[in-house]
Design a protein around this motif. Structure first.
Motif, PDB file in Angstrom:
ATOM      1  N   PHE A 119     -12.278  16.061   9.643  1.00 24.96           N
ATOM      2  CA  PHE A 119     -12.434  15.366  10.913  1.00 24.96           C
ATOM      3  C   PHE A 119     -13.495  14.273  10.793  1.00 24.96           C
ATOM      4  N   SER A 120     -13.319  13.219  11.570  1.00 27.04           N
ATOM      5  CA  SER A 120     -14.402  12.249  11.740  1.00 27.04           C
ATOM      6  C   SER A 120     -15.523  12.900  12.536  1.00 27.04           C
ATOM      7  N   ALA A 121     -16.698  12.283  12.509  1.00 31.09           N
ATOM      8  CA  ALA A 121     -17.879  12.897  13.134  1.00 31.09           C
ATOM      9  C   ALA A 121     -17.703  13.117  14.626  1.00 31.09           C
ATOM     10  N   ASP A 122     -16.892  12.289  15.291  1.00 29.30           N
ATOM     11  CA  ASP A 122     -16.671  12.462  16.727  1.00 29.30           C
ATOM     12  C   ASP A 122     -15.434  13.303  17.024  1.00 29.30           C
ATOM     13  N   GLY A 123     -14.743  13.765  15.986  1.00 29.95           N
ATOM     14  CA  GLY A 123     -13.578  14.616  16.167  1.00 29.95           C
ATOM     15  C   GLY A 123     -12.331  13.900  16.626  1.00 29.95           C
ATOM     16  N   SER A 124     -12.360  12.591  16.735  1.00 32.30           N
ATOM     17  CA  SER A 124     -11.216  11.854  17.282  1.00 32.30           C
ATOM     18  C   SER A 124     -10.123  11.599  16.260  1.00 32.30           C
ATOM     19  N   VAL A 125     -10.457  11.706  14.967  1.00 34.13           N
ATOM     20  CA  VAL A 125      -9.504  11.399  13.900  1.00 34.13           C
ATOM     21  C   VAL A 125      -9.509  12.528  12.875  1.00 34.13           C
ATOM     22  N   LEU A 126      -8.325  12.881  12.402  1.00 32.15           N
ATOM     23  CA  LEU A 126      -8.175  13.812  11.294  1.00 32.15           C
ATOM     24  C   LEU A 126      -7.556  13.053  10.125  1.00 32.15           C
ATOM     25  N   ALA A 127      -8.115  13.269   8.929  1.00 37.17           N
ATOM     26  CA  ALA A 127      -7.554  12.661   7.722  1.00 37.17           C
ATOM     27  C   ALA A 127      -7.274  13.755   6.703  1.00 37.17           C
ATOM     28  N   TRP A 128      -6.303  13.505   5.831  1.00 37.22           N
ATOM     29  CA  TRP A 128      -6.021  14.465   4.763  1.00 37.22           C
ATOM     30  C   TRP A 128      -5.441  13.731   3.566  1.00 37.22           C
ATOM     31  N   SER A 129      -5.449  14.430   2.411  1.00 35.51           N
ATOM     32  CA  SER A 129      -4.939  13.877   1.166  1.00 35.51           C
ATOM     33  C   SER A 129      -3.518  14.346   0.923  1.00 35.51           C
ATOM     34  N   GLN A 130      -2.777  13.541   0.147  1.00 36.42           N
ATOM     35  CA  GLN A 130      -1.472  13.965  -0.331  1.00 36.42           C
ATOM     36  C   GLN A 130      -1.124  13.149  -1.578  1.00 36.42           C
ATOM     37  N   ILE A 131      -0.197  13.681  -2.360  1.00 31.48           N
ATOM     38  CA  ILE A 131       0.267  12.958  -3.546  1.00 31.48           C
ATOM     39  C   ILE A 131       1.235  11.870  -3.109  1.00 31.48           C
ATOM     40  N   SER A 132       1.090  10.700  -3.672  1.00 34.80           N
ATOM     41  CA  SER A 132       1.980   9.606  -3.312  1.00 34.80           C
ATOM     42  C   SER A 132       3.361   9.836  -3.906  1.00 34.80           C
ATOM     43  N   PRO A 133       4.419   9.737  -3.111  1.00 30.53           N
ATOM     44  CA  PRO A 133       5.775   9.863  -3.649  1.00 30.53           C
ATOM     45  C   PRO A 133       6.205   8.625  -4.426  1.00 30.53           C
ATOM     46  N   GLN A 134       5.390   7.587  -4.413  1.00 32.89           N
ATOM     47  CA  GLN A 134       5.753   6.322  -5.055  1.00 32.89           C
ATOM     48  C   GLN A 134       5.228   6.200  -6.484  1.00 32.89           C
ATOM     49  N   GLY A 135       4.680   7.267  -7.009  1.00 37.47           N
ATOM     50  CA  GLY A 135       4.207   7.209  -8.390  1.00 37.47           C
ATOM     51  C   GLY A 135       2.758   7.617  -8.505  1.00 37.47           C
ATOM     52  N   ALA A 136       2.050   7.038  -9.488  1.00 33.61           N
ATOM     53  CA  ALA A 136       0.672   7.412  -9.785  1.00 33.61           C
ATOM     54  C   ALA A 136      -0.229   7.157  -8.588  1.00 33.61           C
ATOM     55  N   GLY A 137      -1.264   7.973  -8.494  1.00 32.91           N
ATOM     56  CA  GLY A 137      -2.217   7.817  -7.408  1.00 32.91           C
ATOM     57  C   GLY A 137      -1.910   8.746  -6.259  1.00 32.91           C
ATOM     58  N   GLY A 138      -2.685   8.596  -5.241  1.00 33.32           N
ATOM     59  CA  GLY A 138      -2.538   9.459  -4.081  1.00 33.32           C
ATOM     60  C   GLY A 138      -2.465   8.671  -2.797  1.00 33.32           C
ATOM     61  N   GLU A 139      -2.521   9.398  -1.704  1.00 35.75           N
ATOM     62  CA  GLU A 139      -2.517   8.796  -0.376  1.00 35.75           C
ATOM     63  C   GLU A 139      -3.499   9.548   0.512  1.00 35.75           C
ATOM     64  N   VAL A 140      -4.005   8.829   1.499  1.00 40.96           N
ATOM     65  CA  VAL A 140      -4.769   9.431   2.580  1.00 40.96           C
ATOM     66  C   VAL A 140      -4.065   9.098   3.884  1.00 40.96           C
ATOM     67  N   VAL A 141      -3.922  10.094   4.737  1.00 37.99           N
ATOM     68  CA  VAL A 141      -3.293   9.907   6.037  1.00 37.99           C
ATOM     69  C   VAL A 141      -4.359  10.018   7.117  1.00 37.99           C
TER      70      VAL A 141
END
Length: 475
Positions: A119-141
């Motif tokens: 969570f962000s410090a104010d709780g307004s946003v949630l982020a998480w990691s995932q593997i990119s389906p497009q190849g090398a590297g990852g993604e953050v949502v």
């Protein structure tokens, strides 16, 4: 990280003479869930709130210590246990996410590819990691968290690493530092909700860091140095040589000083020194370093939210783990304290011991007056049972949880680096009255548990509140 650190097994903990290199070289095992530990969360909660505890009182003047002796009877209704503003992000065994609210469980569709919710410090946003389906590297949502726990406005950002550690910049709900395996060990990058991500900005082995308090860069334990990295200049400076007997620097809230471990060259007991380094300009001045304690083994450091105390969990061999107070010659002068959980007053350098038994991790409550210590509690059956103990800063035991076996995800991917993760996530409720954790009870019930500390005239209680293998509370 050095030989002798704790390595984690799917059903508990054991000490191995092996370096935990998962985070440094191989990456944390964040993509394999606890398939046997939980099922997919439902959208409703149990209706039978049952008191599953019995009082266990310690001698005066300590406050009552309570533990649940029948956790299988403690299934709780979220409507009774959470308030309208409470949000708990839960990772499921299938690598999906759920948001627990007082109205029930809100599933999050993630294509079974979600890890590291934060969570962000104010709780307004949630982020998480995932593997990119497009190849090398990852993604953050990135996603907005609604009042009802429903997520919206998702933004997917490609990152140069598959992140096994996410942490928002101070005061930001848009800028997120990500840490993952890079070409030369572990690398850090910054993703922004605008859709952009930097390349790997800095890297090393090991790489543990905290954000600078103004968000201008990082203060890290990188390799064998205290390293200050400036985002605008995209350059780092090594201010001081440190030793591998600690992980994450303890940065005071205002950024005015940082605590690190250096080699003890005084000839006094303790291989490592805990030194306080004062800030100087954009970095820190090693010439003004002040030793406040000494220890053997591994010392994990975390600063209380109000910056008044530094918690130190000391690990090592049974006969070679201690912290020695050097800041106040009138108190504990020359006395070696056994392994356990210790507090150092950042104003007076006074050292006090809260727990003298082996401690796995310790998480500060938001009010800085309580700390949750996770320790072993064997029953002699060969399984690694643990128990949470809530203590106040004077060392009084407030309450204890039931025994449990930790979830595999929590044990393997978070606890070995808990002092790093404490900078980004918390098991504590914002009002410092409840704790959430994942595990399996002695009755075989697995999932997410909520522990309520005792209020006036009440006993502590622990409830099973839903399915999952990892839980973090929104600020």
């Amino acid at each position: 990280m050095t030989p002798g650190q704790t390595r984690w097994t799917p059903r508990g903990v054991r000490l191995l003479g092996v370096v935990v290199l998962v985070m440094v070289i191989g990456g944390c095992s964040l993509l394999g869930g606890d398939q046997e530990d939980a099922e997919t969360p439902t959208t409703t909660t149990a209706k039978e709130a049952v008191d599953g505890s019995s009082a266990e009182t310690t001698p005066a003047p300590l406050p009552p210590t309570t533990e649940s002796v029948a956790p299988e009877a403690g299934r709780g209704d979220l409507f009774d246990l959470l308030g309208p503003d409470d949000r708990i992000a839960v990772q499921t065994a299938g690598n999906d996410l759920s948001i627990f609210t007082f109205g029930g469980v809100v599933p999050v569709a993630t294509n079974a590819n979600a890890n590291q919710p934060v969570f962000s410090a104010d709780g307004s946003v949630l982020a998480w990691s995932q593997i990119s389906p497009q190849g090398a590297g990852g993604e953050v949502v990135f996603a907005d968290v609604g009042d009802d726990g429903v997520l919206s406005g998702q933004v997917v950002v490609r990152t140069p690493v598959v992140s096994f550690y996410n942490v928002f910049a101070p005061g930001s709900s848009d800028s997120l530092a990500v840490l993952g395996n890079s070409t030369r060990g572990v690398g850090v990058a910054v993703a922004d909700r605008s859709g952009e991500s930097t390349e790997v900005l800095d890297q090393g082995v090991p790489y543990f860091f905290v954000w600078a308090k103004d968000g201008s860069g990082f203060i890290g334990h990188v390799g064998n140095s205290l390293r200050v990295f400036d985002l605008q200049q995209e350059a780092g400076v090594n201010d001081l040589e440190v030793v591998p007997s600690f992980r994450t620097p303890g940065l005071l809230g205002g950024g005015e000083a940082v605590y690190v471990a250096t080699e003890n060259s005084t000839g006094a007991p303790g291989f490592s020194s805990i030194d306080r380094i004062e800030a100087s300009g954009a970095g820190f001045d090693p010439t003004g370093a002040r030793t406040v304690a000494r220890f053997d083994g591994l010392g994990s450091m975390s600063i209380s939210p109000d910056s008044n105390r530094l918690a130190v969990v000391v690990e090592g061999t049974l006969n070679d783990a201690r912290v020695v107070n050097v800041g106040n010659s009138a108190l504990q002068s020359g006395v070696a304290l056994d392994r356990g959980l210790h507090l150092i007053d950042t104003r007076s350098d006074e050292v006090s011991t809260l727990v003298s038994d082996p401690v796995i991790a310790a998480f500060w409550a938001p009010n800085s007056q309580l700390i949750a210590s996770l320790g072993y509690d064997s029953v002699g059956d060969g399984r690694s049972w643990v128990r949470w103990t809530i203590l106040d800063i004077d060392g009084n035991v407030v309450s204890r949880s039931p025994r449990l076996l930790m979830s595999r995800l929590f044990a393997t991917s978070y606890l070995p680096f808990y002092d790093q993760f404490e900078r980004a996530i918390t098991p504590w409720s914002p009002d410092s009255t409840r704790l959430v954790f994942a595990g399996e009870s002695m009755a075989g019930d697995a999932g997410i548990w909520l522990h309520k500390t005792p209020l006036a005239g009440e006993d502590a209680q622990t409830f099973l509140i839903g399915d999952g293998v990892m839980a973090v509370w929104s600020p």
